[in-house]
Design a protein around this motif. Sequence first.
Motif, PDB file in Angstrom:
ATOM      1  N   LEU A 168      -7.065  14.628   7.650  1.00 53.86           N
ATOM      2  CA  LEU A 168      -6.823  13.341   8.297  1.00 53.86           C
ATOM      3  C   LEU A 168      -7.909  13.076   9.346  1.00 53.86           C
ATOM      4  N   ILE A 169      -8.262  14.092  10.110  1.00 57.40           N
ATOM      5  CA  ILE A 169      -9.355  13.953  11.084  1.00 57.40           C
ATOM      6  C   ILE A 169     -10.668  13.660  10.357  1.00 57.40           C
ATOM      7  N   ALA A 170     -10.902  14.391   9.255  1.00 64.08           N
ATOM      8  CA  ALA A 170     -12.125  14.161   8.481  1.00 64.08           C
ATOM      9  C   ALA A 170     -12.175  12.739   7.937  1.00 64.08           C
ATOM     10  N   THR A 171     -11.025  12.201   7.529  1.00 63.91           N
ATOM     11  CA  THR A 171     -10.967  10.814   7.042  1.00 63.91           C
ATOM     12  C   THR A 171     -11.440   9.852   8.116  1.00 63.91           C
ATOM     13  N   GLY A 172     -10.948  10.051   9.328  1.00 66.04           N
ATOM     14  CA  GLY A 172     -11.369   9.183  10.429  1.00 66.04           C
ATOM     15  C   GLY A 172     -12.854   9.291  10.711  1.00 66.04           C
ATOM     16  N   ILE A 173     -13.390  10.513  10.665  1.00 66.20           N
ATOM     17  CA  ILE A 173     -14.824  10.715  10.906  1.00 66.20           C
ATOM     18  C   ILE A 173     -15.656  10.030   9.833  1.00 66.20           C
ATOM     19  N   PHE A 174     -15.253  10.206   8.585  1.00 58.14           N
ATOM     20  CA  PHE A 174     -16.005   9.598   7.479  1.00 58.14           C
ATOM     21  C   PHE A 174     -15.948   8.072   7.547  1.00 58.14           C
ATOM     22  N   ILE A 175     -14.808   7.510   7.924  1.00 59.52           N
ATOM     23  CA  ILE A 175     -14.697   6.053   8.066  1.00 59.52           C
ATOM     24  C   ILE A 175     -15.627   5.564   9.163  1.00 59.52           C
ATOM     25  N   PHE A 176     -15.658   6.310  10.263  1.00 62.00           N
ATOM     26  CA  PHE A 176     -16.540   5.941  11.375  1.00 62.00           C
ATOM     27  C   PHE A 176     -17.997   5.932  10.930  1.00 62.00           C
ATOM     28  N   PHE A 177     -18.431   6.973  10.205  1.00 66.42           N
ATOM     29  CA  PHE A 177     -19.815   7.036   9.761  1.00 66.42           C
ATOM     30  C   PHE A 177     -20.110   5.971   8.704  1.00 66.42           C
ATOM     31  N   ALA A 178     -19.140   5.653   7.855  1.00 68.14           N
ATOM     32  CA  ALA A 178     -19.328   4.592   6.866  1.00 68.14           C
ATOM     33  C   ALA A 178     -19.563   3.260   7.559  1.00 68.14           C
ATOM     34  N   TYR A 179     -18.756   2.990   8.584  1.00 64.11           N
ATOM     35  CA  TYR A 179     -18.906   1.747   9.336  1.00 64.11           C
ATOM     36  C   TYR A 179     -20.247   1.717  10.065  1.00 64.11           C
ATOM     37  N   ARG A 180     -20.601   2.828  10.697  1.00 57.41           N
ATOM     38  CA  ARG A 180     -21.858   2.870  11.470  1.00 57.41           C
ATOM     39  C   ARG A 180     -23.068   2.746  10.552  1.00 57.41           C
ATOM     40  N   SER A 181     -23.047   3.417   9.407  1.00 55.33           N
ATOM     41  CA  SER A 181     -24.154   3.332   8.455  1.00 55.33           C
ATOM     42  C   SER A 181     -24.311   1.912   7.925  1.00 55.33           C
ATOM     43  N   ALA A 182     -23.180   1.244   7.619  1.00 56.83           N
ATOM     44  CA  ALA A 182     -23.236  -0.134   7.135  1.00 56.83           C
ATOM     45  C   ALA A 182     -23.751  -1.068   8.219  1.00 56.83           C
ATOM     46  N   ALA A 183     -23.339  -0.828   9.465  1.00 51.34           N
ATOM     47  CA  ALA A 183     -23.785  -1.671  10.575  1.00 51.34           C
ATOM     48  C   ALA A 183     -25.291  -1.545  10.784  1.00 51.34           C
ATOM     49  N   ILE A 184     -25.816  -0.333  10.658  1.00 50.45           N
ATOM     50  CA  ILE A 184     -27.259  -0.117  10.803  1.00 50.45           C
ATOM     51  C   ILE A 184     -28.011  -0.844   9.699  1.00 50.45           C
ATOM     52  N   ALA A 185     -27.454  -0.824   8.485  1.00 50.82           N
ATOM     53  CA  ALA A 185     -28.139  -1.418   7.334  1.00 50.82           C
ATOM     54  C   ALA A 185     -28.282  -2.929   7.444  1.00 50.82           C
ATOM     55  N   VAL A 186     -27.323  -3.596   8.100  1.00 49.96           N
ATOM     56  CA  VAL A 186     -27.348  -5.063   8.154  1.00 49.96           C
ATOM     57  C   VAL A 186     -27.744  -5.595   9.533  1.00 49.96           C
ATOM     58  N   ALA A 187     -28.027  -4.714  10.475  1.00 52.52           N
ATOM     59  CA  ALA A 187     -28.377  -5.161  11.830  1.00 52.52           C
ATOM     60  C   ALA A 187     -29.667  -5.981  11.808  1.00 52.52           C
ATOM     61  N   ASP A 188     -29.688  -7.048  12.590  1.00 54.12           N
ATOM     62  CA  ASP A 188     -30.892  -7.900  12.653  1.00 54.12           C
ATOM     63  C   ASP A 188     -31.470  -7.942  14.064  1.00 54.12           C
ATOM     64  N   ASP A 189     -31.267  -6.868  14.813  1.00 55.51           N
ATOM     65  CA  ASP A 189     -31.740  -6.835  16.202  1.00 55.51           C
ATOM     66  C   ASP A 189     -32.999  -5.989  16.388  1.00 55.51           C
ATOM     67  N   ALA A 190     -33.608  -5.581  15.302  1.00 52.88           N
ATOM     68  CA  ALA A 190     -34.844  -4.790  15.391  1.00 52.88           C
ATOM     69  C   ALA A 190     -35.970  -5.528  14.684  1.00 52.88           C
ATOM     70  N   ALA A 191     -37.176  -5.424  15.255  1.00 52.89           N
ATOM     71  CA  ALA A 191     -38.333  -6.114  14.678  1.00 52.89           C
ATOM     72  C   ALA A 191     -39.580  -5.258  14.864  1.00 52.89           C
ATOM     73  N   ILE A 192     -40.567  -5.526  14.031  1.00 52.84           N
ATOM     74  CA  ILE A 192     -41.840  -4.816  14.073  1.00 52.84           C
ATOM     75  C   ILE A 192     -42.957  -5.805  14.377  1.00 52.84           C
ATOM     76  N   ILE A 193     -43.842  -5.431  15.291  1.00 59.38           N
ATOM     77  CA  ILE A 193     -45.004  -6.275  15.584  1.00 59.38           C
ATOM     78  C   ILE A 193     -45.972  -6.199  14.402  1.00 59.38           C
ATOM     79  N   THR A 194     -46.319  -7.367  13.838  1.00 59.49           N
ATOM     80  CA  THR A 194     -47.159  -7.409  12.638  1.00 59.49           C
ATOM     81  C   THR A 194     -48.542  -7.989  12.899  1.00 59.49           C
ATOM     82  N   VAL A 195     -48.810  -8.412  14.123  1.00 65.50           N
ATOM     83  CA  VAL A 195     -50.156  -8.895  14.474  1.00 65.50           C
ATOM     84  C   VAL A 195     -50.922  -7.742  15.117  1.00 65.50           C
ATOM     85  N   PRO A 196     -52.259  -7.797  15.123  1.00 72.31           N
ATOM     86  CA  PRO A 196     -53.034  -6.680  15.684  1.00 72.31           C
ATOM     87  C   PRO A 196     -52.628  -6.327  17.115  1.00 72.31           C
ATOM     88  N   SER A 197     -52.390  -7.324  17.955  1.00 74.25           N
ATOM     89  CA  SER A 197     -51.952  -7.081  19.330  1.00 74.25           C
ATOM     90  C   SER A 197     -51.338  -8.354  19.875  1.00 74.25           C
TER      91      SER A 197
END
Length: 261
Positions: A168-197
């Motif tokens: 039961l504890i493992a179920t909760g841990i796995f659900i937490f990681f599933a949610y966190r992994s999905a949240a990371i995959a769809v997050a739009d708060d990170a960006a990369i600088i693509t111009v030279p400077s």
Amino acid sequence: MKRIYLILIIAFLSSIAISAQSLSLSEQADSAYNADNYKEAADLYLHIIQSEGASAALYYNLGNCYYRSGEMGKAILAYERSLRLDPTNDDAKNNLDFVNARISDRPGERGTFIGNALDTAANTAHSNTWAWLAFGAFVLTLIGVLAYIFSNIIVVRKIGFFGGFVTLIATGIFIFFAYRSAAIAVADDAAIITVPSTILSTSPRVPKDRNQEAMLLHEGTKVMILDSVKSTTDSVNSLWYDVAVDNNHRAWINAAAVEKI
């Protein structure tokens, strides 16, 4: 009836033709890359992504093209997108680390130790994998409960009780990681600088003097978007992001200088 058969045959042949064209584009892209025509290969991979949909493998190949072309920012962006789709892609991880080690800027620590550790753990598997692990652990929990309730054997009841509690504890841990992994995959708060400077500003507009300049960042640096503001200067509209470079540096950057992951 013959007309219906004719329509079905045409649809079937069309689907075969589309598949053949897709395969041909992939082969052309691979051939262009092997022939050191990296720009042509990148354009073909982009066309496949836009017409057929993204995949971790396509973004990985695209990142390789950009790296070979010397476009470090776009290479990092492509590898990051590949890992969003498949966080277990070791080739993309290794190449991302390799390219990150060769860019100019060295931001400080981002986030918290615990948060970063949890994100690292969540990214060891895809969100679907964590979800299936949670489902399996929940099934084992039910089996443990049933064993505790209906079994007349003391040992089995103990195993069912304590085993069910653990799963039961493992179920909760796995659900937490599933949610966190999905949240990371769809997050739009990170960006990369693509111009030279680019020069970051202390306010959402182009700096007028050195006092309004916050810092200079270069291609490939990752920033976290905290807010956005539309600004008008000399009748020209532009979008500015309030970004955190690391835990100690925050400023405004023109949205045209970055691309969201």
